[in-house]
Write a protein that holds these residues in place. Structure first.
Motif, PDB file in Angstrom:
ATOM      1  N   LEU A  19       0.821  -1.212   0.000  1.00  0.00           N
ATOM      2  CA  LEU A  19       0.000   0.000   0.000  1.00  0.00           C
ATOM      3  C   LEU A  19       0.855   1.262   0.000  1.00  0.00           C
ATOM      4  N   THR A  20       2.021   1.206   0.656  1.00  0.00           N
ATOM      5  CA  THR A  20       2.941   2.348   0.624  1.00  0.00           C
ATOM      6  C   THR A  20       3.389   2.629  -0.803  1.00  0.00           C
ATOM      7  N   SER A  23       0.339   3.812  -3.013  1.00  0.00           N
ATOM      8  CA  SER A  23      -0.111   5.166  -2.670  1.00  0.00           C
ATOM      9  C   SER A  23       0.854   6.219  -3.202  1.00  0.00           C
ATOM     10  N   PRO A  38      -5.455   8.766  -1.351  1.00  0.00           N
ATOM     11  CA  PRO A  38      -4.693   7.559  -1.000  1.00  0.00           C
ATOM     12  C   PRO A  38      -3.611   7.807   0.043  1.00  0.00           C
ATOM     13  N   SER A  41      -5.419   8.192   3.535  1.00  0.00           N
ATOM     14  CA  SER A  41      -6.010   6.903   3.926  1.00  0.00           C
ATOM     15  C   SER A  41      -4.923   5.889   4.257  1.00  0.00           C
ATOM     16  N   TRP A  42      -3.770   5.993   3.573  1.00  0.00           N
ATOM     17  CA  TRP A  42      -2.642   5.109   3.879  1.00  0.00           C
ATOM     18  C   TRP A  42      -2.128   5.359   5.291  1.00  0.00           C
ATOM     19  N   LEU A  45      -4.603   4.011   7.744  1.00  0.00           N
ATOM     20  CA  LEU A  45      -4.612   2.553   7.716  1.00  0.00           C
ATOM     21  C   LEU A  45      -3.434   1.965   8.483  1.00  0.00           C
ATOM     22  N   VAL A  76     -11.151   1.703   5.407  1.00  0.00           N
ATOM     23  CA  VAL A  76     -10.027   2.557   5.018  1.00  0.00           C
ATOM     24  C   VAL A  76      -9.155   1.851   3.986  1.00  0.00           C
ATOM     25  N   ASN A  80      -8.302   3.273   0.274  1.00  0.00           N
ATOM     26  CA  ASN A  80      -6.927   3.436  -0.188  1.00  0.00           C
ATOM     27  C   ASN A  80      -6.694   2.708  -1.504  1.00  0.00           C
ATOM     28  N   SER A  83      -8.987   4.287  -4.467  1.00  0.00           N
ATOM     29  CA  SER A  83      -8.554   5.618  -4.885  1.00  0.00           C
ATOM     30  C   SER A  83      -7.225   5.547  -5.626  1.00  0.00           C
ATOM     31  N   SER A  84      -6.309   4.725  -5.133  1.00  0.00           N
ATOM     32  CA  SER A  84      -5.023   4.560  -5.814  1.00  0.00           C
ATOM     33  C   SER A  84      -5.215   3.963  -7.199  1.00  0.00           C
ATOM     34  N   SER A 142      -9.623  -3.366  -7.834  1.00  0.00           N
ATOM     35  CA  SER A 142      -8.433  -2.568  -7.542  1.00  0.00           C
ATOM     36  C   SER A 142      -7.171  -3.221  -8.079  1.00  0.00           C
TER      37      SER A 142
END
Length: 245
Positions: A19-20, A23, A38, A41-42, A45, A76, A80, A83-84, A142
């Motif tokens: 996710l890092t 994002s 993102p 939200s990251w 999260l 969340v 994330n 949106s990403s 996603s």
């Protein structure tokens, strides 16, 4: 203390790294205010995942329940991811159009990414003891969109330097509407030109405004293309005008 298996922490670590990367990638590709979604939200999260992994029984009462923490994390997480994914595919949409037979690459990459998203959700659903068809669909969509973006970028950015000439006959030109891609990128609607490809199928390209303005139906147009890393040719130039990479 609520106990977790070792593999749960491994999945948390993998998820956090993934996710890092996604994002930051989305923020890099989309330099608009939407990139804050993102990123924020990251951060939320990561904080929730730390709280989840370190949770103690005394934290929870009739006002704050274990189920609420799990639900907050998953909501969340989906915000994330979605949106990403939307920002990434919006930034890559015109490049997919300018990949010859790009719709085929798009479909194949969607099919490759969707099962990964499903498998990831299955792993998480066991950790969180939560089953949701909505979450399953969000993960599927996603991961499919993120994979499609990655495949398109890999194809056009990792290709060789040799350029090849190509001549097309313009069937017609059209201005696209204000779709999701142009809205999220905060740019003008795309300018399309349509031509017949080698399979006798109609295909479209996104042309620079200066080229599109002077193009007319049945005109001949010179393109410069190169073969991408995944074997799909990508348009580099319209009549000598270089496209932004």
């Amino acid at each position: 203390m609520i106990k977790f298996q070792k593999k749960s922490y491994i999945i948390f670590a993998v998820l956090s790294v993934l996710l890092t990367m996604v994002s930051l990638w989305a923020a890099k590709e989309n330099a608009t205010s939407y990139a804050l979604v993102p990123l924020l939200s990251w951060l939320i999260l990561i904080a929730l995942l730390i709280a989840f992994s370190q949770a103690k029984e005394e934290w929870f009462s009739e006002h704050f329940k274990w189920e609420e923490l799990r639900t907050a994390i998953l909501v969340v997480l989906v915000i994330n991811l979605m949106s990403s994914a939307l920002l990434l595919i919006a930034s890559e949409a015109s490049h997919i159009d300018n990949t010859l037979d790009g719709i085929n690459l798009f479909r194949l990459s969607l099919l490759a990414g969707a099962p990964v998203g499903v498998m990831f959700w299955i792993k998480l659903s066991k950790i969180f003891d939560k089953k949701s068809i909505v979450m399953l669909k969000m993960f599927l969509i996603s991961f499919a969109l993120i994979t499609a973006t990655a495949a398109s970028q890999l194809n056009r950015k990792s290709a060789g330097s040799e350029e090849l000439p190509m001549v097309i006959d313009v069937l017609r030109k059209e201005q696209g509407g204000v779709g999701v891609a142009s809205y999220l990128m905060q740019v003008e609607p795309p300018l399309f030109i349509f031509f017949q490809n080698h399979n006798d199928e109609e295909e479209r390209l996104v042309a620079p405004e200066a080229v599109w303005n002077v193009t007319f139906n049945n005109a001949t147009m010179n393109l410069s293309i190169k073969e991408g890393y995944l074997g799909y040719h990508y348009v580099l130039r319209f009549g000598g005008r270089v496209l932004e990479q």
